[in-house]
Design a protein around this motif. Structure first.
Motif, PDB file in Angstrom:
ATOM      1  N   TYR C 229       0.797  -1.292   0.188  1.00 41.10           N
ATOM      2  CA  TYR C 229      -0.083   0.049  -0.121  1.00 41.10           C
ATOM      3  C   TYR C 229       1.021   1.543  -0.002  1.00 41.10           C
ATOM      4  N   LEU C 230       2.002   1.247   0.782  1.00 39.18           N
ATOM      5  CA  LEU C 230       2.893   2.401   0.893  1.00 39.18           C
ATOM      6  C   LEU C 230       3.786   2.421  -0.531  1.00 39.18           C
ATOM      7  N   ALA C 231       3.937   1.361  -1.083  1.00 41.29           N
ATOM      8  CA  ALA C 231       4.737   1.320  -2.201  1.00 41.29           C
ATOM      9  C   ALA C 231       3.890   1.921  -3.439  1.00 41.29           C
ATOM     10  N   ALA C 232       2.542   1.842  -3.380  1.00 47.24           N
ATOM     11  CA  ALA C 232       1.589   2.052  -4.051  1.00 47.24           C
ATOM     12  C   ALA C 232       1.508   3.626  -4.253  1.00 47.24           C
ATOM     13  N   HIS C 233       1.551   4.155  -2.991  1.00 42.99           N
ATOM     14  CA  HIS C 233       1.579   5.674  -2.869  1.00 42.99           C
ATOM     15  C   HIS C 233       2.871   6.201  -3.510  1.00 42.99           C
ATOM     16  N   ARG C 234       3.814   5.660  -3.134  1.00 38.23           N
ATOM     17  CA  ARG C 234       5.211   6.050  -3.965  1.00 38.23           C
ATOM     18  C   ARG C 234       5.322   6.087  -5.275  1.00 38.23           C
ATOM     19  N   ARG C 235       4.778   4.912  -5.947  1.00 40.83           N
ATOM     20  CA  ARG C 235       4.705   5.056  -7.315  1.00 40.83           C
ATOM     21  C   ARG C 235       3.588   6.101  -7.771  1.00 40.83           C
ATOM     22  N   ARG C 236       2.317   6.119  -7.408  1.00 36.69           N
ATOM     23  CA  ARG C 236       1.440   7.408  -7.651  1.00 36.69           C
ATOM     24  C   ARG C 236       2.020   8.702  -7.774  1.00 36.69           C
ATOM     25  N   ARG C 237       2.722   8.941  -6.479  1.00 35.11           N
ATOM     26  CA  ARG C 237       3.408  10.137  -6.205  1.00 35.11           C
ATOM     27  C   ARG C 237       4.348  10.349  -7.339  1.00 35.11           C
ATOM     28  N   ALA C 238       5.181   9.518  -7.861  1.00 36.16           N
ATOM     29  CA  ALA C 238       6.047   9.536  -8.863  1.00 36.16           C
ATOM     30  C   ALA C 238       5.192   9.721 -10.158  1.00 36.16           C
ATOM     31  N   ASP C 239       4.217   9.184 -10.200  1.00 36.27           N
ATOM     32  CA  ASP C 239       3.114   9.572 -11.374  1.00 36.27           C
ATOM     33  C   ASP C 239       2.773  10.974 -11.684  1.00 36.27           C
ATOM     34  N   PHE C 240       2.318  11.483 -10.478  1.00 37.83           N
ATOM     35  CA  PHE C 240       2.089  12.718 -10.564  1.00 37.83           C
ATOM     36  C   PHE C 240       2.816  13.629 -10.697  1.00 37.83           C
ATOM     37  N   ARG C 241       4.286  13.355 -10.159  1.00 31.78           N
ATOM     38  CA  ARG C 241       5.284  14.301 -10.407  1.00 31.78           C
ATOM     39  C   ARG C 241       5.710  14.311 -11.708  1.00 31.78           C
ATOM     40  N   ALA C 242       5.583  13.227 -12.538  1.00 32.67           N
ATOM     41  CA  ALA C 242       5.672  13.086 -14.015  1.00 32.67           C
ATOM     42  C   ALA C 242       4.802  14.042 -14.671  1.00 32.67           C
ATOM     43  N   MET C 243       3.834  14.232 -14.118  1.00 33.54           N
ATOM     44  CA  MET C 243       2.649  15.406 -14.601  1.00 33.54           C
ATOM     45  C   MET C 243       2.682  16.794 -13.920  1.00 33.54           C
ATOM     46  N   GLY C 244       3.869  16.903 -13.345  1.00 35.43           N
ATOM     47  CA  GLY C 244       3.928  18.202 -13.084  1.00 35.43           C
ATOM     48  C   GLY C 244       3.950  18.728 -11.608  1.00 35.43           C
ATOM     49  N   ALA C 245       3.118  17.757 -10.833  1.00 36.78           N
ATOM     50  CA  ALA C 245       2.984  17.780  -9.604  1.00 36.78           C
ATOM     51  C   ALA C 245       4.233  18.296  -8.563  1.00 36.78           C
ATOM     52  N   THR C 246       4.215  19.282  -7.726  1.00 37.34           N
ATOM     53  CA  THR C 246       5.017  19.465  -6.825  1.00 37.34           C
ATOM     54  C   THR C 246       4.262  19.414  -5.441  1.00 37.34           C
ATOM     55  N   ALA C 247       3.222  19.093  -5.321  1.00 36.25           N
ATOM     56  CA  ALA C 247       2.286  19.130  -4.225  1.00 36.25           C
ATOM     57  C   ALA C 247       1.341  17.989  -3.781  1.00 36.25           C
TER      58      ALA C 247
END
Lengths: 474, 474, 474
Positions: C229-247
């Protein structure tokens, strides 16, 4: 001795441009009639039209705003002529009490009491010097002489004050004899009552047992059953409506509501009527009854006022010696969002229901009350109340509610007073503060001048008529 | 580099008419002596009259207002020369620490610290350019040179600052040696102590065990019994009064009070002294001791100050490395109405008792504190405290307390500081804000000009003398 | 019919000297680009660049600020064209809905909605008469015609609005297809996403089960184990960062955090994933996950936003008929000092961590939030939020936070809106209010003019870039 002058620009903002706007707005409502839909004047005054006796009896002894401040500075209530528990007057000569008051008048600097009373002194009695030890006797004599004249009888002042409507507040155990007498007298003053059933709803009220007996007698219902008890409320609400009431009023410590089943209500009521309700059950009963009152309001159209948050009679010694309403009520933090939910679940979306919420906890203005009133069709915001019925308090009320709830979810001004002579002063303060607030919005180009002109009339007479279901004059 | 100028109209309202009134009021008190009845300066300064060393040691390292802000922006306490737990100084050169501070000076824009320090820089040290990286060394050199001169010794500054009275604060386990030395020295400066027994009342205080031993020794009482423990307090209160104290001070998380029977007190105290009190019992003991302190104040006439509501040492890591008072105290919601009731039931109606209430929770101003102080003879409101000792904070204090409690239930200003050099600046800010507030009331015709003139003197020197039982000079 | 004019001095203080300062400050930032790091616009608009249809669909039906006020005055959501639960549109003709809105436009006097929309009407659509019943059709026609033209497509307006960056908000179960499409399109508008995982963190969220399935699919992790579950969050945070997310962004009822052991986390997660967590366990899980999110932010550098305190969907009937976000969210008292402690114990002293705190409970500004942000390196204060994103609300925010936390522990403005056309209006209001606040400090000689000039640029563009880790243009 300094002169007492009511400056025509009093309470307006000091900035010249803003003040000019405020003046122009004030001109639109300065002469508007007084509509007082919530207050505590004594209907006997208007029933009997008997003269008041003297300054102490009329202005000082009944005004807990005054003697609480004096008491806080070490002046005893006896020295001020305040009656003891049971009504016995202290031996103090009324003139001596007035002198004591005058000698401490500086304590009120910066308070609304000073503003209200100076208005009464100057406008009602025509006095033109400030109150202090040296002028105390002059005041006492001038006021005493005036009160002996016909022009200062209650009904004459009512007319002079241009009062369109004055609501008093009576308990469910009141026989409304004074209101009947007013109507029977042929006098045209529009004095109405308000249904305040606290003492027959709150099992912890010190008059609960006594008033339940009267409530039964006056309603002719069997108040020992849940069905009969509710029927008695319906009966008495009708009695009150016959004496002009358009509103009910409810003042418990919390605004908690409940939504119990009929069986639960019956079981709870059995405990209450049997004297077996503990504190939690008493609270639950008050909560359920707020919901029942809302339900009845949906039926009979009466506007419902909720005034929660006062810790009554905080000073145990003073309560023992002098009883209720002696300046020892202290506000407490109040929660509305969960408290009102059971009732709102039932009736929150009814546009025909009108529930006016008041608070002594200003933190709820932006956090709870404005968001609630800015959403639920049944909810409106009562004006700044009691300790907050003051220039700064009213200003905060507008600043903290308008942006979320707008002006149109508020209901105009309540004077909420038993100090009859101060009613024009109080309405005048409210009008001036509203003018100043609107003037600032105009000066900051947040509102057009014609919108402000529209609004000041609404805030003075329009909203109150609609909120309390009052007739709009032709 | 921009010039540093203290504008003569600083902190007055911008509206020209209101500002003119504020100026006129300020002229009445600008030169008034400083009366500082509550603060935390070190009496050793006045006992030894030793020179301070440098800007960092004097102005930066002891001032948690400064390093908390710098710390919040990532500057380490080591880099600022702040001592570690136990007192060890970091290796940082004081001049380097000062340069770091100067480089971050912009962080304080809009804060009272900026105003106080600019006042110190300009008025005390005569510096006329603003602080930044380029002027850091100039500042450090000018201040260092000044401090080496006799005119900047503690006693010389005390005289220059026109201080009529300065109260320090000492614990119940303090031997008051510095105060004795001041008196023995023949110096005429009026430095008095204040009795702050927190560390021998709060079983959870980290110095409780250590200080109880000293408390026993200094009082000569058997502090292991309830009666002896109370006697020790009475003894030490007398010791403090001999060193000029007219007040006590109490700073627990809550203002809770209690009214236990003697037997309950003895049982509770046995647990406390035996180290067996749990958190609830420790809280109850503090509550009971507030009541006992009030009882003793009735006997010996000392004014009682209650400063509740700070969650001390919220940052556990920082507390471990650097100890108390490092900017990590965070306020919490505080309740007074029920908390004070047990004590008020006993002593609330005693006009001879003086209890000054402070708060870090501004929501209590209108809701609880002003209503309480506007009724109970024993209660007064302390000035805006700590985070609220600021222009906006003081303004809110007046706006939120005056209408209900008046001016006369307040007690003037407290600087509450250990930053001795900032004392004139702090009193000046308070006077200016009060002038501005009164000026607004006058400009809005809510107060006569002569009343405002009267009041500004009361707020500056009159009320504080009466509240703290200080002599009124002829 | 009255003219609609946006006065160039709107929202500036009325005092002429202060206003002149405000004007001068505003000139420095009036043309600054819009940086919008937190909001709720629909990325599909920019992906498809499809035209909007009409005034009702664009401006009225999606804006809960508007229909909550209308609803509070008895207007049904159906009459306003608001979609029902599930998305079905009511039968109401959009033009009729617009007329109903226009007929009630006076309800918004004094509210930010009136200011924002008048700005949109005048600046975006060039309308020069006020909205009311008589101009409703004119508005509807003008807006409809404009929307059909290329200049009013989403991308064209994005450019016209001078937006440097626009962040949208997507859930952890979002595939970010629109953001990918924007990037694939070659359009240069800087639209980024924000990671808002509430629906896969809050076991009580109505979409929890559905979104956990998508979360598993999108992350490719086994989300049924704590580690996965934690790994999934890390994965998706990276996905979001790839779409410009900084927050990231987190909106639970309370800001409670926790610091459980790994074994406790695993046991708690097993209950959550098994659907067996009770209310207290759900709260504890959310608390622990805030701490986990902070830990991940330390690793990946994403700024963490916490938006607590809204009682969502308070109106049960309306939630059943119309679903979420229909103006029935009501704030509640919020406590931060103890709630954040577990997380602060772990990460509070990390200057590299950036946590932005928001509140709907203004009492926490001076009492909790400013003291916390003025001490902890990781904490910053988000701007006045939601009900407080208003002239008075922003003014209170500055007055109540600046003296303790300074300006530099704040993060600039968030428009937080789904009303794309109002974005310039909202940023303009914020800039004007900040100019007015700084102007007052200058007029009261609490800040030098050059400091205010520096600060207004920081408040407009500097602080937001640093707080959200955005690039600073050359």
């Amino acid at each position: 001795m300094p002169r007492l002058v009511l400056h025509p620009d009093r309470l307006f903002p000091a900035d010249p441009d803003t003040r000019a706007i405020a003046r122009a707005l004030y001109a639109l409502v300065a002469q508007a009639p007084i509509i007082s839909p919530h207050g505590h004047t004594d209907p006997e005054w208007f029933a009997s039209d008997a003269p008041w006796e003297n300054a102490t009896q009329l202005l000082l002894a009944p005004d807990h705003y005054l003697f609480r401040m004096l008491y806080s500075q070490g002046v005893s209530l006896d020295a001020l002529g305040v009656p003891r528990q049971g009504g016995a007057l202290p031996a103090t000569d009324p003139r001596a009490a007035w002198r004591t008051f005058a000698a401490h008048w500086h304590l009120f600097r910066g308070t609304p009491s000073a503003m209200w009373l100076n208005h009464v002194f100057a406008e009602v009695f025509g006095i033109d010097q400030t109150l202090d030890e040296t002028s105390a006797d002059h005041y006492y004599d001038v006021i005493g002489a005036a009160l002996a004249s016909p022009a200062f009888r209650p009904r004459a002042l009512f007319d002079r004050f241009n009062i369109e409507l004055l609501a008093t507040t009576e308990g469910a155990a009141d026989d409304l004899a004074h209101h009947q007498a007013i109507r029977a007298s042929g006098w045209r003053g529009n004095v109405v009552t308000t249904y305040r059933p606290d003492s027959v709803i709150d099992p912890e009220h010190d008059a609960f047992a006594r008033d339940m007996v009267r409530f039964a007698a006056l309603s002719g219902e069997d108040v020992t059953t849940w069905a009969g008890y509710l029927a008695a409320h319906r009966r008495r609400r009708a009695d009150f409506r016959a004496m002009g009431a358009t509103a009910t009023d409810h003042g418990f410590l919390t605004p908690r509501t409940a939504n119990l089943s009929r069986a639960e209500c019956e079981a709870l009521f059995a405990k209450v009527i049997g004297g077996k309700a503990d504190a939690a059950e008493a609270e639950l009963f008050r909560a359920q009854m707020l919901t029942e009152m809302a339900r009845m309001s949906l039926d009979d159209g009466m506007t419902m006022q909720i005034h929660p948050g006062a810790t009554r009679n905080h000073n145990a010694q003073l309560f023992a010696s002098h009883g209720r309403d002696k300046g020892a009520d202290i506000p407490r933090a109040t929660e509305y969002v969960e408290a009102l939910r059971p009732m709102l679940d039932l009736f929150g979306n009814e546009p025909a229901l009108k529930i006016i919420l008041f608070t002594l906890d200003e933190t709820t203005y932006t956090r709870e009350l404005a968001p609630l009133a800015g959403h639920y069709p049944c909810l409106k915001l009562g004006p700044a109340w009691w300790f907050h019925d003051s220039p700064e308090g009213m200003r905060r009320f507008r600043e903290m509610t308008t942006e979320t709830a707008g002006f149109y979810n508020t209901v105009g001004f309540n004077d909420d007073t038993r100090a009859f002579l101060s009613i024009p002063a109080r309405h005048d303060v409210a009008r001036r503060i509203d003018c100043g607030f609107l003037a600032r919005l105009v000066a900051e180009h947040r509102l057009a001048d014609w919108e402000a002109a529209d609004l000041i009339v609404e805030l003075t007479t329009g909203l109150v008529r609609r909120a309390y279901g009052l007739p709009v004059p032709a």
